[in-house]
Design a protein around this motif. Structure first.
Motif, PDB file in Angstrom:
ATOM      1  N   UNK A  66       0.827  -1.197   0.000  1.00 15.44           N
ATOM      2  CA  UNK A  66       0.000   0.000   0.000  1.00 15.44           C
ATOM      3  C   UNK A  66       0.866   1.253   0.000  1.00 15.44           C
ATOM      4  N   UNK A  67       0.632   2.095  -1.001  1.00 16.11           N
ATOM      5  CA  UNK A  67       1.368   3.346  -1.129  1.00 16.11           C
ATOM      6  C   UNK A  67       0.427   4.520  -0.902  1.00 16.11           C
ATOM      7  N   UNK A  68       0.941   5.555  -0.257  1.00 15.24           N
ATOM      8  CA  UNK A  68       0.121   6.728   0.023  1.00 15.24           C
ATOM      9  C   UNK A  68       0.478   7.914  -0.864  1.00 15.24           C
ATOM     10  N   UNK A  69       1.607   7.843  -1.528  1.00 14.77           N
ATOM     11  CA  UNK A  69       2.097   8.985  -2.292  1.00 14.77           C
ATOM     12  C   UNK A  69       3.091   9.800  -1.489  1.00 14.77           C
ATOM     13  N   UNK A  70       3.153   9.527  -0.216  1.00 15.81           N
ATOM     14  CA  UNK A  70       4.124  10.164   0.684  1.00 15.81           C
ATOM     15  C   UNK A  70       4.719   9.074   1.563  1.00 15.81           C
ATOM     16  N   UNK A  71       5.626   8.310   0.989  1.00 17.23           N
ATOM     17  CA  UNK A  71       6.189   7.154   1.672  1.00 17.23           C
ATOM     18  C   UNK A  71       7.698   7.314   1.847  1.00 17.23           C
ATOM     19  N   UNK A  72       8.237   6.814   2.955  1.00 19.88           N
ATOM     20  CA  UNK A  72       9.678   6.915   3.170  1.00 19.88           C
ATOM     21  C   UNK A  72      10.448   6.079   2.143  1.00 19.88           C
ATOM     22  N   UNK A  73      11.684   6.487   1.878  1.00 20.32           N
ATOM     23  CA  UNK A  73      12.517   5.803   0.890  1.00 20.32           C
ATOM     24  C   UNK A  73      13.531   4.871   1.524  1.00 20.32           C
ATOM     25  N   UNK A  74      13.907   5.153   2.776  1.00 16.51           N
ATOM     26  CA  UNK A  74      14.979   4.395   3.424  1.00 16.51           C
ATOM     27  C   UNK A  74      14.577   3.969   4.824  1.00 16.51           C
ATOM     28  N   UNK A  75      15.276   2.917   5.310  1.00 20.13           N
ATOM     29  CA  UNK A  75      15.037   2.366   6.638  1.00 20.13           C
ATOM     30  C   UNK A  75      16.376   2.158   7.332  1.00 20.13           C
ATOM     31  N   UNK A  76      16.511   2.669   8.551  1.00 17.21           N
ATOM     32  CA  UNK A  76      17.729   2.473   9.339  1.00 17.21           C
ATOM     33  C   UNK A  76      17.505   1.312  10.295  1.00 17.21           C
ATOM     34  N   UNK A  77      18.301   0.263  10.130  1.00  9.79           N
ATOM     35  CA  UNK A  77      18.196  -0.920  10.996  1.00  9.79           C
ATOM     36  C   UNK A  77      18.661  -0.618  12.425  1.00  9.79           C
ATOM     37  N   UNK A  78      19.618   0.284  12.557  1.00  9.90           N
ATOM     38  CA  UNK A  78      20.141   0.631  13.881  1.00  9.90           C
ATOM     39  C   UNK A  78      19.065   1.283  14.744  1.00  9.90           C
ATOM     40  N   UNK A  79      18.348   2.225  14.171  1.00 13.35           N
ATOM     41  CA  UNK A  79      17.351   3.001  14.927  1.00 13.35           C
ATOM     42  C   UNK A  79      15.912   2.551  14.688  1.00 13.35           C
ATOM     43  N   UNK A  80      15.709   1.565  13.807  1.00 12.57           N
ATOM     44  CA  UNK A  80      14.364   1.120  13.482  1.00 12.57           C
ATOM     45  C   UNK A  80      13.524   2.327  13.039  1.00 12.57           C
ATOM     46  N   UNK A  81      14.079   3.088  12.084  1.00 14.60           N
ATOM     47  CA  UNK A  81      13.489   4.366  11.688  1.00 14.60           C
ATOM     48  C   UNK A  81      13.371   4.444  10.165  1.00 14.60           C
ATOM     49  N   UNK A  82      12.207   4.847   9.689  1.00 14.52           N
ATOM     50  CA  UNK A  82      11.977   5.042   8.250  1.00 14.52           C
ATOM     51  C   UNK A  82      12.072   6.531   7.932  1.00 14.52           C
ATOM     52  N   UNK A  83      12.798   6.839   6.862  1.00 11.56           N
ATOM     53  CA  UNK A  83      12.943   8.246   6.485  1.00 11.56           C
ATOM     54  C   UNK A  83      13.013   8.405   4.982  1.00 11.56           C
TER      55      UNK A  83
END
Length: 76
Positions: A59-76
């Protein structure tokens, strides 16, 4: 098949579109940053590529993060 998406204020003003860097804004590192893979895949593909991509679902919203940091469990 071509899908069109209606632009809303949320998609036009998306903060994820501004991000062009692989560096995590929290830990300031790119060591454990993965691109986010969106779309339907097979279990075999996911197993084979789990170290290469973070799987973001279908599911895409049109405003989705491009990257994921495994260290911080953070999508940006």
């Amino acid at each position: 098949m071509v899908f069109s998406q209606k632009k809303t204020n949320d998609t036009v003003n998306c903060s994820f579109r501004e991000n062009k860097s692989l560096v995590c804004p929290i830990c300031k590192s790119d060591k454990k940053v993965l691109p986010i893979f969106y779309g339907l895949t097979t279990g075999r593909f996911m197993k084979k590529n789990k170290k290469k991509y973070y799987f973001g679902g279908c599911e895409l919203t049109g405003c989705d993060p491009k990257y994921y940091c495994k260290t911080d469990n953070y999508k940006f």
